[in-house]
Design a protein around this motif. Structure first.
Motif, mmCIF file in Angstrom:
data_model
loop_
_atom_site.group_PDB
_atom_site.id
_atom_site.type_symbol
_atom_site.label_atom_id
_atom_site.label_comp_id
_atom_site.label_asym_id
_atom_site.label_seq_id
_atom_site.Cartn_x
_atom_site.Cartn_y
_atom_site.Cartn_z
ATOM 1 N N ALA A 151 36.269 17.919 22.758
ATOM 2 C CA ALA A 151 35.685 18.601 21.549
ATOM 3 C C ALA A 151 36.471 18.571 20.416
ATOM 4 N N GLY A 152 37.537 17.601 20.294
ATOM 5 C CA GLY A 152 38.459 17.381 19.043
ATOM 6 C C GLY A 152 37.274 16.710 18.096
ATOM 7 N N ASP A 153 37.762 16.879 16.597
ATOM 8 C CA ASP A 153 36.936 16.201 15.909
ATOM 9 C C ASP A 153 36.649 14.609 15.844
ATOM 10 N N ALA A 154 37.790 13.996 16.365
ATOM 11 C CA ALA A 154 38.011 12.642 16.551
ATOM 12 C C ALA A 154 37.175 12.325 17.779
ATOM 13 N N GLN A 155 36.799 13.210 18.406
ATOM 14 C CA GLN A 155 36.293 12.688 19.894
ATOM 15 C C GLN A 155 34.700 13.087 19.860
ATOM 16 N N VAL A 156 34.219 14.186 19.203
ATOM 17 C CA VAL A 156 32.907 14.472 19.104
ATOM 18 C C VAL A 156 32.027 13.162 18.340
ATOM 19 N N GLN A 157 30.900 12.944 19.173
ATOM 20 C CA GLN A 157 30.007 11.875 18.636
ATOM 21 C C GLN A 157 28.646 12.301 18.393
ATOM 22 N N THR A 158 28.323 13.315 18.578
ATOM 23 C CA THR A 158 26.972 13.790 18.486
ATOM 24 C C THR A 158 27.053 15.323 17.613
ATOM 25 N N VAL A 159 26.366 15.200 16.665
ATOM 26 C CA VAL A 159 26.360 16.326 15.658
ATOM 27 C C VAL A 159 24.735 16.489 15.167
ATOM 28 N N VAL A 160 24.147 17.513 15.768
ATOM 29 C CA VAL A 160 22.796 17.646 15.181
ATOM 30 C C VAL A 160 22.408 18.958 14.272
ATOM 31 N N GLN A 161 21.344 18.807 13.700
ATOM 32 C CA GLN A 161 20.885 20.091 13.039
ATOM 33 C C GLN A 161 19.656 20.664 13.399
ATOM 34 N N PRO A 162 19.650 21.513 14.431
ATOM 35 C CA PRO A 162 18.262 22.173 14.855
ATOM 36 C C PRO A 162 17.585 22.888 13.809
ATOM 37 N N ASP A 163 16.353 22.883 13.908
ATOM 38 C CA ASP A 163 15.565 23.792 13.045
ATOM 39 C C ASP A 163 16.038 25.381 13.269
ATOM 40 N N ILE A 164 16.204 25.588 14.499
ATOM 41 C CA ILE A 164 16.455 27.051 14.873
ATOM 42 C C ILE A 164 17.252 26.964 16.302
ATOM 43 N N LEU A 165 18.233 27.901 16.341
ATOM 44 C CA LEU A 165 18.961 27.723 17.624
ATOM 45 C C LEU A 165 19.525 29.095 17.872
ATOM 46 N N VAL A 166 19.735 29.594 19.003
ATOM 47 C CA VAL A 166 20.163 30.841 19.418
ATOM 48 C C VAL A 166 21.499 30.587 20.518
ATOM 49 N N VAL A 167 22.397 31.360 19.995
ATOM 50 C CA VAL A 167 23.904 31.093 20.811
ATOM 51 C C VAL A 167 24.177 32.462 21.285
ATOM 52 N N CYS A 168 24.537 32.560 22.637
ATOM 53 C CA CYS A 168 24.829 33.874 23.096
ATOM 54 C C CYS A 168 26.250 33.804 23.752
ATOM 55 N N ASP A 169 26.944 32.843 23.981
ATOM 56 C CA ASP A 169 28.306 32.696 23.991
ATOM 57 C C ASP A 169 29.109 32.568 22.707
ATOM 58 N N THR A 170 29.512 33.621 22.010
ATOM 59 C CA THR A 170 29.727 33.370 20.480
ATOM 60 C C THR A 170 31.136 32.926 20.739
ATOM 61 N N ALA A 171 31.958 32.510 21.805
ATOM 62 C CA ALA A 171 33.212 31.689 21.816
ATOM 63 C C ALA A 171 32.900 30.050 21.420
ATOM 64 N N LYS A 172 31.865 29.866 21.290
ATOM 65 C CA LYS A 172 31.287 28.424 20.960
ATOM 66 C C LYS A 172 31.098 28.339 19.503
ATOM 67 N N LEU A 173 31.262 29.427 18.810
ATOM 68 C CA LEU A 173 31.110 29.664 17.267
ATOM 69 C C LEU A 173 32.471 29.580 16.668
ATOM 70 N N ASP A 174 32.423 28.713 15.305
ATOM 71 C CA ASP A 174 33.553 28.593 14.682
ATOM 72 C C ASP A 174 32.951 28.601 13.010
ATOM 73 N N GLU A 175 33.709 28.204 12.215
ATOM 74 C CA GLU A 175 33.347 28.433 10.717
ATOM 75 C C GLU A 175 32.534 27.195 10.470
ATOM 76 N N ARG A 176 32.451 26.224 11.160
ATOM 77 C CA ARG A 176 31.903 24.832 10.878
ATOM 78 C C ARG A 176 30.472 24.910 11.675
ATOM 79 N N GLY A 177 30.481 25.726 12.730
ATOM 80 C CA GLY A 177 29.141 25.795 13.294
ATOM 81 C C GLY A 177 29.263 26.219 14.725
ATOM 82 N N CYS A 178 28.722 25.172 15.858
ATOM 83 C CA CYS A 178 28.550 25.587 17.294
ATOM 84 C C CYS A 178 29.244 24.477 17.863
ATOM 85 N N VAL A 179 30.165 24.648 18.873
ATOM 86 C CA VAL A 179 30.802 23.580 19.546
ATOM 87 C C VAL A 179 30.325 23.965 21.065
#
Length: 266
Positions: A151-179
């Motif tokens: 999950a580190g910035d230098a490890q992540v190789q996939t970043v997408v921009q879905p039109d709409i998304l729902v996240v129920c585990d808010t621990a996945k959210l940070d100031e830059r989006g969803c991890v």
């Protein structure tokens, strides 16, 4: 001629010293200064005068050369592999996606019908989520899919921009989006991205464990809903092309009315 003890200016301070045997004029013996420097007499041991010379400080040098900002896709290697750390340094005017290290072409701007469908879906979902801990987001919103990488910035190789998304585990959210994988993703098909949404992203979301995936076809006024089965494979949960409820598997109690999404989006 005075005797000089060897000395050299300090690299840190820009000064050095020398000493000379005593003469009848202790306070006025001068030695030739460094070019561009200054010499200052001072008392030394054994009664010898101590002379200090100062050299002008060198202008500070940068510790490294600054790299040119990446402002165009033409500056990237089309065969290169990139990470989220690279992605964060790019300064493109368009939004791009990064899939398994490869940069996808800039995303086309959403047309009128696309935006109508997105707004109406979002309104129906948000009305339900006000009674839930889940969160609703719209593109542009970075979703870093990390199942097959760290999950580190230098490890992540996939970043997408879905039109709409729902996240129920808010621990996945940070100031830059969803991890990690959102619980529900909706992609609204636009001209030119049919294969991207129905094949590339279908496989990607399945691989990363997105529990529910809807593909919306505004022109056909149709929704295809997929959910993960017990083997982690997508199966069709419903195909909706006429008025009636469209139930959401990951949000029990929510059924989006087809007519609320499509009737006015013409």
């Amino acid at each position: 001629m005075p005797h000089r003890f060897p000395s050299s200016p300090s690299p840190a301070s820009g000064w050095g010293f020398c000493m000379a045997p005593p003469t009848g004029n202790l306070g006025r013996r001068w030695h030739r200064p460094e070019p561009g420097g200054a010499q200052i007499p001072s008392g030394g041991p054994l009664g010898w005068p101590l002379y200090l010379w100062l050299r002008p400080a060198s202008p500070p040098q940068p510790p490294f050369a600054m790299e040119a900002a990446i402002t165009s896709l033409s500056q990237l290697d089309p065969n290169g592999s990139y990470t989220y750390a690279d992605y964060l340094t790019w300064r493109f005017d368009e939004f791009v996606e990064l899939i398994k290290g490869k940069v996808l072409r800039p995303m086309a701007g959403a047309g009128r019908r696309h935006q109508q469908v997105s707004r109406r879906l979002g309104y129906a979902i948000d009305s339900h989520l006000r009674r839930s801990s889940c969160e609703l987001y719209y593109a542009p919103f970075d979703v870093r899919l990390t199942r097959v990488t760290g999950a580190g910035d230098a490890q992540v190789q996939t970043v997408v921009q879905p039109d709409i998304l729902v996240v129920c585990d808010t621990a996945k959210l940070d100031e830059r989006g969803c991890v990690g994988a959102p619980d529900w993703i909706i992609e609204i098909v636009s001209p030119g991205n049919l294969k991207h949404d129905t094949k590339t992203k279908f496989d990607l979301y399945q691989e990363n464990g997105v529990r529910e995936y809807w593909v919306v076809f505004p022109g056909e006024q149709t929704v295809l809903a997929y959910v993960l089965d017990e083997h982690g494979r997508y199966e069709v949960a419903g195909e909706y092309a006429a008025p009636g409820p469209m139930p959401v598997t990951v949000l029990p109690g929510l059924a989006v009315e087809w007519s609320e999404v499509f009737d006015a989006a013409v």
